[in-house]
Motif scaffolding. Structure first.
Motif, PDB file in Angstrom:
ATOM      1  N   MET A  75       0.218  -0.271  10.011  1.00  0.00           N
ATOM      2  CA  MET A  75       0.121  -1.392   9.089  1.00  0.00           C
ATOM      3  C   MET A  75      -1.257  -1.357   8.435  1.00  0.00           C
ATOM      4  N   LEU A  76      -1.282  -1.397   7.101  1.00  0.00           N
ATOM      5  CA  LEU A  76      -2.536  -1.401   6.350  1.00  0.00           C
ATOM      6  C   LEU A  76      -2.628  -2.731   5.624  1.00  0.00           C
ATOM      7  N   LYS A 154      -3.682   9.408   1.468  1.00  0.00           N
ATOM      8  CA  LYS A 154      -3.532   9.903   2.845  1.00  0.00           C
ATOM      9  C   LYS A 154      -2.077   9.902   3.279  1.00  0.00           C
ATOM     10  N   TRP A 155      -1.821  10.579   4.399  1.00  0.00           N
ATOM     11  CA  TRP A 155      -0.510  10.575   5.085  1.00  0.00           C
ATOM     12  C   TRP A 155       0.669  10.949   4.193  1.00  0.00           C
ATOM     13  N   PRO A 156       0.582  12.029   3.447  1.00  0.00           N
ATOM     14  CA  PRO A 156       1.733  12.396   2.605  1.00  0.00           C
ATOM     15  C   PRO A 156       2.969  12.774   3.432  1.00  0.00           C
ATOM     16  N   GLU A 157       2.776  13.051   4.717  1.00  0.00           N
ATOM     17  CA  GLU A 157       3.934  13.437   5.562  1.00  0.00           C
ATOM     18  C   GLU A 157       4.778  12.247   6.002  1.00  0.00           C
ATOM     19  N   GLY A 158       4.232  11.032   5.874  1.00  0.00           N
ATOM     20  CA  GLY A 158       4.986   9.860   6.339  1.00  0.00           C
ATOM     21  C   GLY A 158       5.703   9.139   5.208  1.00  0.00           C
ATOM     22  N   GLU A 159       6.427   8.086   5.582  1.00  0.00           N
ATOM     23  CA  GLU A 159       7.056   7.233   4.573  1.00  0.00           C
ATOM     24  C   GLU A 159       6.068   6.122   4.263  1.00  0.00           C
ATOM     25  N   ARG A 160       5.707   5.977   3.000  1.00  0.00           N
ATOM     26  CA  ARG A 160       4.659   5.021   2.631  1.00  0.00           C
ATOM     27  C   ARG A 160       5.194   3.948   1.698  1.00  0.00           C
ATOM     28  N   PHE A 161       4.966   2.694   2.098  1.00  0.00           N
ATOM     29  CA  PHE A 161       5.513   1.559   1.343  1.00  0.00           C
ATOM     30  C   PHE A 161       4.411   0.579   0.966  1.00  0.00           C
ATOM     31  N   THR A 182      10.486   8.387  11.688  1.00  0.00           N
ATOM     32  CA  THR A 182       9.530   8.884  10.699  1.00  0.00           C
ATOM     33  C   THR A 182       8.269   8.013  10.781  1.00  0.00           C
ATOM     34  N   PRO A 183       7.083   8.625  10.748  1.00  0.00           N
ATOM     35  CA  PRO A 183       5.873   7.796  10.689  1.00  0.00           C
ATOM     36  C   PRO A 183       5.917   6.931   9.432  1.00  0.00           C
ATOM     37  N   THR A 184       5.711   5.638   9.605  1.00  0.00           N
ATOM     38  CA  THR A 184       5.872   4.710   8.486  1.00  0.00           C
ATOM     39  C   THR A 184       4.584   3.925   8.263  1.00  0.00           C
ATOM     40  N   TYR A 185       4.169   3.862   7.013  1.00  0.00           N
ATOM     41  CA  TYR A 185       2.930   3.194   6.630  1.00  0.00           C
ATOM     42  C   TYR A 185       3.275   2.066   5.668  1.00  0.00           C
ATOM     43  N   ARG A 208       6.101   3.676  -2.126  1.00  0.00           N
ATOM     44  CA  ARG A 208       7.276   3.027  -2.724  1.00  0.00           C
ATOM     45  C   ARG A 208       7.171   1.522  -2.575  1.00  0.00           C
ATOM     46  N   SER A 209       7.479   0.807  -3.652  1.00  0.00           N
ATOM     47  CA  SER A 209       7.404  -0.651  -3.572  1.00  0.00           C
ATOM     48  C   SER A 209       8.653  -1.189  -2.882  1.00  0.00           C
ATOM     49  N   VAL A 210       8.447  -2.181  -2.020  1.00  0.00           N
ATOM     50  CA  VAL A 210       9.550  -2.751  -1.236  1.00  0.00           C
ATOM     51  C   VAL A 210       9.509  -4.266  -1.276  1.00  0.00           C
ATOM     52  N   SER A 211      10.664  -4.850  -0.997  1.00  0.00           N
ATOM     53  CA  SER A 211      10.766  -6.294  -0.821  1.00  0.00           C
ATOM     54  C   SER A 211      10.687  -6.615   0.666  1.00  0.00           C
ATOM     55  N   LEU A 212      10.183  -7.801   0.985  1.00  0.00           N
ATOM     56  CA  LEU A 212      10.188  -8.290   2.374  1.00  0.00           C
ATOM     57  C   LEU A 212      11.028  -9.560   2.500  1.00  0.00           C
ATOM     58  N   GLY A 213      11.906  -9.791   1.542  1.00  0.00           N
ATOM     59  CA  GLY A 213      12.767 -10.971   1.627  1.00  0.00           C
ATOM     60  C   GLY A 213      12.597 -11.862   0.422  1.00  0.00           C
ATOM     61  N   SER A 214      13.410 -12.921   0.355  1.00  0.00           N
ATOM     62  CA  SER A 214      13.472 -13.713  -0.867  1.00  0.00           C
ATOM     63  C   SER A 214      12.447 -14.838  -0.920  1.00  0.00           C
ATOM     64  N   THR A 215      11.756 -15.128   0.175  1.00  0.00           N
ATOM     65  CA  THR A 215      10.771 -16.209   0.138  1.00  0.00           C
ATOM     66  C   THR A 215       9.369 -15.624  -0.019  1.00  0.00           C
TER      67      THR A 215
END
Lengths: 235, 235
Positions: A75-76, A154-161, A182-185, A208-215
């Motif tokens: 977590m960053l 950094k961390w091109p081998e992981g999944e980055r969000f 998969t290593p996830t950032y 990659r841009s992600v949603s964390l829910g509707s609120t």
């Protein structure tokens, strides 16, 4: 049976802090059994063989090694200004499981409070207590003072969000995008969100841009929700 | 634009508490625009037309009604002894969205602290603040003093789950069992867990036992994780 944190099992005396907890709070006696965890997956069952106020000696009866999860969660986070919200966030992420917490400085980070709310000594203690409480043996690494521009390549081998407030509705939820094993950032922005420049830089570097829910979530809630979502994606 | 809670839009004066926040904290002026939410899905945009220390009058410009989620989440929780952990739990569940929070008395509930930690007036204020903060317009109902034995035969039309620590590994995670678009009820036990008798009664009455993950969670964390899991099951 009570659990104590002991980074090095070759040292057969509890740390000063754990010894004080053992004698002053729990008031354990010689001969009692305890659990030890070293923060790196190692557990031991031990007997208390000698107790003095500041010296608590133990003798290990048996040891075991816990496997690591088949995925890592990093977590960053650009921390909130409020110390207690940041502490709560660390406690809760450790309870559900997290491998690394990196506190980052972003354009909209609150600079004056940064060092105070990311006091590593204090957060480390909270992480140790939460690890013991939740019956885990792995302790996450916690770092601070990382700069946004230093991490996005950094961390091109992981999944980055990257989770941000703007255009939230257009994004797919993290739980759907996170890949298993998969290593996830996950990047979590400050109270004033990431800047447009930061969002563009991260996306340009493959985040990659992600949603964390509707609120609309507070920073500390967003971080916990993201961490928990990665766990659920790995079920 | 700042958001205020106004239960009844026909009353064109803000409540005493919201008026104080408007004038003393935010120091808004006549002519400024505000948002109003009524806790039942109704929103309005309004102008401040008259401001005195204790009287803040507004005039509504436009109104709208938010749809309800197509599923309801009811959390039934035996509260922790710690006031701040309980308050945190309410705040966080409201942030991600919850329809009802019921505090229940169980065999292992801490009776002496029950009324203090489930102070409805205080929790209601926290819920209102979290609703506004997270940009929602629905306020959950919060009740206390329900007894375990009075609830287990209720709500046969919904999906009912019980999360407990014993045999945690044998159970399937809530996120896998929760059905979409269905009223969902989740029972969360106290620090000492549900009693064997309570677990058997609930299962006998049709509640299904579920896992909330592989780590041992505190009550307040378990409640939040359960609430969030139902949301993710409905994505």
């Amino acid at each position: 049976m009570h659990t104590f944190y002991q980074a090095d099992f070759n040292n057969t005396f509890l740390s000063e802090e754990e010894a004080a907890h053992c004698t002053k709070v729990l008031r354990l006696s010689e001969g009692e059994l305890i659990h030890l965890v070293n923060g790196a997956g190692r557990r031991a069952k031990a007997t208390l063989v000698q107790i003095q106020t500041r010296n608590v000696k133990f003798s290990i009866i048996e040891e075991s090694q816990d496997q690591k999860r088949p995925y890592e969660i990093h977590m960053l986070i650009s921390p909130t200004r409020k110390l207690e919200r940041n502490e709560w966030m660390v406690e809760k992420m450790v309870e559900v499981g997290v491998d690394a917490i990196h506190f980052i400085k972003t354009e909209h980070s609150h600079r004056e409070s940064f060092d105070r709310v990311t006091n590593l000594e204090r957060l480390q203690k909270i992480a140790i207590a939460a690890m013991k409480q939740s019956n885990q043996s792995w302790l996450p690494s916690i770092t601070n003072r990382l700069r946004f521009e230093d991490i996005i390549n950094k961390w091109p081998e992981g999944e980055r969000f990257i989770a941000y407030v703007a255009n939230e509705e257009q994004n797919t939820h993290l739980v759907r995008l996170a890949r298993t094993h998969t290593p996830t950032y996950v990047l979590i922005g400050p109270e004033g969100d990431f800047s447009v420049h930061e969002i563009q830089s991260a996306i340009g570097a493959g985040w990659r841009s992600v949603s964390l829910g509707s609120t609309r979530l507070r920073t500390e809630t967003a971080a916990f929700v993201a961490c928990h979502s990665v766990h659920l994606a790995n079920l």
